[in-house]
Design a protein around this motif. Structure first.
Motif, PDB file in Angstrom:
ATOM      1  N   MET A 157      22.926  30.049  41.611  1.00 20.52           N
ATOM      2  CA  MET A 157      21.739  29.489  40.957  1.00 20.52           C
ATOM      3  C   MET A 157      22.065  28.663  39.720  1.00 20.52           C
ATOM      4  O   MET A 157      21.166  28.242  39.017  1.00 20.52           O
ATOM      5  CB  MET A 157      20.780  30.628  40.604  1.00 20.52           C
ATOM      6  N   GLY A 158      23.335  28.481  39.396  1.00 20.44           N
ATOM      7  CA  GLY A 158      23.687  27.599  38.301  1.00 20.44           C
ATOM      8  C   GLY A 158      24.150  28.296  37.033  1.00 20.44           C
ATOM      9  O   GLY A 158      24.149  29.525  36.934  1.00 20.44           O
ATOM     10  N   ASP A 159      24.545  27.471  36.078  1.00 17.49           N
ATOM     11  CA  ASP A 159      25.145  27.968  34.837  1.00 17.49           C
ATOM     12  C   ASP A 159      24.215  28.885  34.045  1.00 17.49           C
ATOM     13  O   ASP A 159      24.660  29.899  33.505  1.00 17.49           O
ATOM     14  CB  ASP A 159      25.589  26.791  33.958  1.00 17.49           C
ATOM     15  N   GLY A 160      22.941  28.558  33.964  1.00 17.25           N
ATOM     16  CA  GLY A 160      22.013  29.400  33.217  1.00 17.25           C
ATOM     17  C   GLY A 160      21.937  30.802  33.796  1.00 17.25           C
ATOM     18  O   GLY A 160      21.948  31.789  33.056  1.00 17.25           O
ATOM     19  N   ALA A 161      21.889  30.906  35.108  1.00 18.08           N
ATOM     20  CA  ALA A 161      21.832  32.218  35.764  1.00 18.08           C
ATOM     21  C   ALA A 161      23.133  32.990  35.553  1.00 18.08           C
ATOM     22  O   ALA A 161      23.108  34.212  35.362  1.00 18.08           O
ATOM     23  CB  ALA A 161      21.535  32.050  37.250  1.00 18.08           C
ATOM     24  N   ILE A 162      24.252  32.291  35.569  1.00 14.85           N
ATOM     25  CA  ILE A 162      25.548  32.948  35.333  1.00 14.85           C
ATOM     26  C   ILE A 162      25.566  33.556  33.932  1.00 14.85           C
ATOM     27  O   ILE A 162      25.963  34.707  33.741  1.00 14.85           O
ATOM     28  CB  ILE A 162      26.715  31.955  35.506  1.00 14.85           C
ATOM     29  N   LEU A 163      25.129  32.784  32.955  1.00 15.23           N
ATOM     30  CA  LEU A 163      25.130  33.287  31.574  1.00 15.23           C
ATOM     31  C   LEU A 163      24.137  34.435  31.392  1.00 15.23           C
ATOM     32  O   LEU A 163      24.404  35.364  30.627  1.00 15.23           O
ATOM     33  CB  LEU A 163      24.850  32.153  30.593  1.00 15.23           C
ATOM     34  N   LYS A 164      23.026  34.399  32.097  1.00 15.68           N
ATOM     35  CA  LYS A 164      22.077  35.522  32.026  1.00 15.68           C
ATOM     36  C   LYS A 164      22.699  36.782  32.622  1.00 15.68           C
ATOM     37  O   LYS A 164      22.509  37.881  32.089  1.00 15.68           O
ATOM     38  CB  LYS A 164      20.775  35.171  32.736  1.00 15.68           C
ATOM     39  N   ALA A 165      23.450  36.626  33.713  1.00 14.39           N
ATOM     40  CA  ALA A 165      24.141  37.776  34.302  1.00 14.39           C
ATOM     41  C   ALA A 165      25.173  38.328  33.327  1.00 14.39           C
ATOM     42  O   ALA A 165      25.304  39.545  33.157  1.00 14.39           O
ATOM     43  CB  ALA A 165      24.803  37.378  35.618  1.00 14.39           C
ATOM     44  N   MET A 166      25.889  37.445  32.663  1.00 15.96           N
ATOM     45  CA  MET A 166      26.875  37.889  31.679  1.00 15.96           C
ATOM     46  C   MET A 166      26.208  38.556  30.483  1.00 15.96           C
ATOM     47  O   MET A 166      26.743  39.497  29.909  1.00 15.96           O
ATOM     48  CB  MET A 166      27.736  36.719  31.218  1.00 15.96           C
ATOM     49  N   ARG A 167      25.023  38.095  30.115  1.00 20.94           N
ATOM     50  CA  ARG A 167      24.316  38.731  29.006  1.00 20.94           C
ATOM     51  C   ARG A 167      24.020  40.189  29.337  1.00 20.94           C
ATOM     52  O   ARG A 167      24.152  41.061  28.481  1.00 20.94           O
ATOM     53  CB  ARG A 167      23.022  38.001  28.655  1.00 20.94           C
ATOM     54  N   THR A 168      23.670  40.469  30.574  1.00 21.46           N
ATOM     55  CA  THR A 168      23.419  41.867  30.944  1.00 21.46           C
ATOM     56  C   THR A 168      24.706  42.685  30.861  1.00 21.46           C
ATOM     57  O   THR A 168      24.666  43.863  30.499  1.00 21.46           O
ATOM     58  CB  THR A 168      22.781  42.008  32.339  1.00 21.46           C
ATOM     59  N   ASN A 169      25.846  42.076  31.197  1.00 22.22           N
ATOM     60  CA  ASN A 169      27.124  42.768  31.024  1.00 22.22           C
ATOM     61  C   ASN A 169      27.386  43.043  29.550  1.00 22.22           C
ATOM     62  O   ASN A 169      27.882  44.108  29.174  1.00 22.22           O
ATOM     63  CB  ASN A 169      28.272  41.948  31.621  1.00 22.22           C
ATOM     64  N   GLU A 170      27.051  42.078  28.706  1.00 24.16           N
ATOM     65  CA  GLU A 170      27.253  42.251  27.267  1.00 24.16           C
ATOM     66  C   GLU A 170      26.337  43.336  26.704  1.00 24.16           C
ATOM     67  O   GLU A 170      26.699  44.010  25.735  1.00 24.16           O
ATOM     68  CB  GLU A 170      27.039  40.933  26.516  1.00 24.16           C
ATOM     69  N   ASP A 171      25.166  43.522  27.304  1.00 29.31           N
ATOM     70  CA  ASP A 171      24.299  44.626  26.862  1.00 29.31           C
ATOM     71  C   ASP A 171      25.058  45.955  26.939  1.00 29.31           C
ATOM     72  O   ASP A 171      24.934  46.797  26.051  1.00 29.31           O
ATOM     73  CB  ASP A 171      23.038  44.718  27.729  1.00 29.31           C
ATOM     74  N   ASP A 172      25.828  46.128  28.013  1.00 30.90           N
ATOM     75  CA  ASP A 172      26.602  47.360  28.177  1.00 30.90           C
ATOM     76  C   ASP A 172      27.680  47.497  27.109  1.00 30.90           C
ATOM     77  O   ASP A 172      27.879  48.584  26.555  1.00 30.90           O
ATOM     78  CB  ASP A 172      27.246  47.424  29.561  1.00 30.90           C
ATOM     79  N   THR A 173      28.398  46.415  26.823  1.00 30.86           N
ATOM     80  CA  THR A 173      29.465  46.523  25.827  1.00 30.86           C
ATOM     81  C   THR A 173      28.891  46.734  24.428  1.00 30.86           C
ATOM     82  O   THR A 173      29.459  47.480  23.632  1.00 30.86           O
ATOM     83  CB  THR A 173      30.420  45.304  25.855  1.00 30.86           C
ATOM     84  N   VAL A 174      27.755  46.113  24.138  1.00 33.35           N
ATOM     85  CA  VAL A 174      27.104  46.342  22.842  1.00 33.35           C
ATOM     86  C   VAL A 174      26.711  47.811  22.728  1.00 33.35           C
ATOM     87  O   VAL A 174      26.992  48.470  21.716  1.00 33.35           O
ATOM     88  CB  VAL A 174      25.881  45.416  22.655  1.00 33.35           C
ATOM     89  N   ALA A 175      26.069  48.349  23.752  1.00 36.14           N
ATOM     90  CA  ALA A 175      25.643  49.751  23.719  1.00 36.14           C
ATOM     91  C   ALA A 175      26.843  50.683  23.556  1.00 36.14           C
ATOM     92  O   ALA A 175      26.797  51.649  22.782  1.00 36.14           O
ATOM     93  CB  ALA A 175      24.865  50.099  24.984  1.00 36.14           C
ATOM     94  N   ALA A 176      27.915  50.394  24.271  1.00 39.54           N
ATOM     95  CA  ALA A 176      29.110  51.247  24.196  1.00 39.54           C
ATOM     96  C   ALA A 176      29.704  51.240  22.792  1.00 39.54           C
ATOM     97  O   ALA A 176      30.039  52.299  22.243  1.00 39.54           O
ATOM     98  CB  ALA A 176      30.148  50.781  25.215  1.00 39.54           C
ATOM     99  N   TYR A 177      29.837  50.067  22.188  1.00 41.13           N
ATOM    100  CA  TYR A 177      30.424  50.002  20.849  1.00 41.13           C
ATOM    101  C   TYR A 177      29.462  50.507  19.771  1.00 41.13           C
ATOM    102  O   TYR A 177      29.909  51.010  18.740  1.00 41.13           O
ATOM    103  CB  TYR A 177      30.948  48.601  20.546  1.00 41.13           C
ATOM    104  N   GLU A 178      28.151  50.404  19.993  1.00 39.95           N
ATOM    105  CA  GLU A 178      27.206  51.019  19.048  1.00 39.95           C
ATOM    106  C   GLU A 178      27.433  52.528  19.022  1.00 39.95           C
ATOM    107  O   GLU A 178      27.526  53.123  17.941  1.00 39.95           O
ATOM    108  CB  GLU A 178      25.759  50.714  19.463  1.00 39.95           C
ATOM    109  N   ARG A 179      27.508  53.132  20.187  1.00 41.55           N
ATOM    110  CA  ARG A 179      27.721  54.580  20.246  1.00 41.55           C
ATOM    111  C   ARG A 179      29.104  54.947  19.720  1.00 41.55           C
ATOM    112  O   ARG A 179      29.262  55.943  19.011  1.00 41.55           O
ATOM    113  CB  ARG A 179      27.520  55.078  21.674  1.00 41.55           C
ATOM    114  N   ALA A 180      30.116  54.142  20.083  1.00 41.20           N
ATOM    115  CA  ALA A 180      31.482  54.430  19.618  1.00 41.20           C
ATOM    116  C   ALA A 180      31.561  54.377  18.097  1.00 41.20           C
ATOM    117  O   ALA A 180      32.278  55.178  17.485  1.00 41.20           O
ATOM    118  CB  ALA A 180      32.463  53.434  20.242  1.00 41.20           C
TER     119      ALA A 180
END
Length: 149
Positions: A91-114
């Motif tokens: 679906m294009g670059d915008g959709a790719i970056l939105k998918a990556m943003r959801t991945n970043e949600d996980d890393t943010v949550a993990a480092y917040e807890r850490a």
């Protein structure tokens, strides 16, 4: 799928799971770089991938100091993180970056807890806070850029 990284009982379990998370993130970044059509976007994503590679290097040092296992490959979640990017690539670059943003949600949550983990050692706390700032910066850029495309 929300991550549970950061809820571990011990620093060794936490560090091992953060290493797995970083390995999965690096794989997702590589998939993203290979799928983006805009070279300027790819350059920024490459810079973010370098942050993750530095995080992995530091986590491996902390693993050696604490006796934590340091996995040399990602886990099954890697299929999820890279799979989202592959599907979004249709679906294009915008959709790719939105998918990556959801991945970043996980890393943010993990480092917040850490950053609040009761068994963290001083070196790890300083690193967790730095990594959290990096992850928030990555996520914010992904969101802003995806919305602008």
């Amino acid at each position: 799928m929300a991550t549970t990284v950061g809820t571990e009982d011990t620093i060794t379990q936490l560090v091992t799971n953060l290493i797995l998370l970083e390995r999965d993130a690096i794989a997702a970044y590589e998939a993203t770089i290979n799928r983006l059509s805009d070279a300027s976007l790819s350059q920024q994503v490459k810079a973010f991938r370098q942050d993750h590679m530095k995080h992995l290097e530091i986590l491996n040092e902390i693993a050696a100091e604490t006796g934590a296992e340091a996995p040399t490959e990602g886990d099954l979640k890697q299929m999820l993180t890279t799979g989202k990017v592959a599907l979004a690539g249709l679906m294009g670059d915008g959709a790719i970056l939105k998918a990556m943003r959801t991945n970043e949600d996980d890393t943010v949550a993990a480092y917040e807890r850490a950053s609040d983990h009761p068994s963290a050692i001083p070196k790890s706390l300083a690193f967790f806070q730095k990594a959290l700032a990096d992850e928030r910066r990555h996520r914010d850029w992904m969101e802003r850029t995806a919305d602008a495309l």
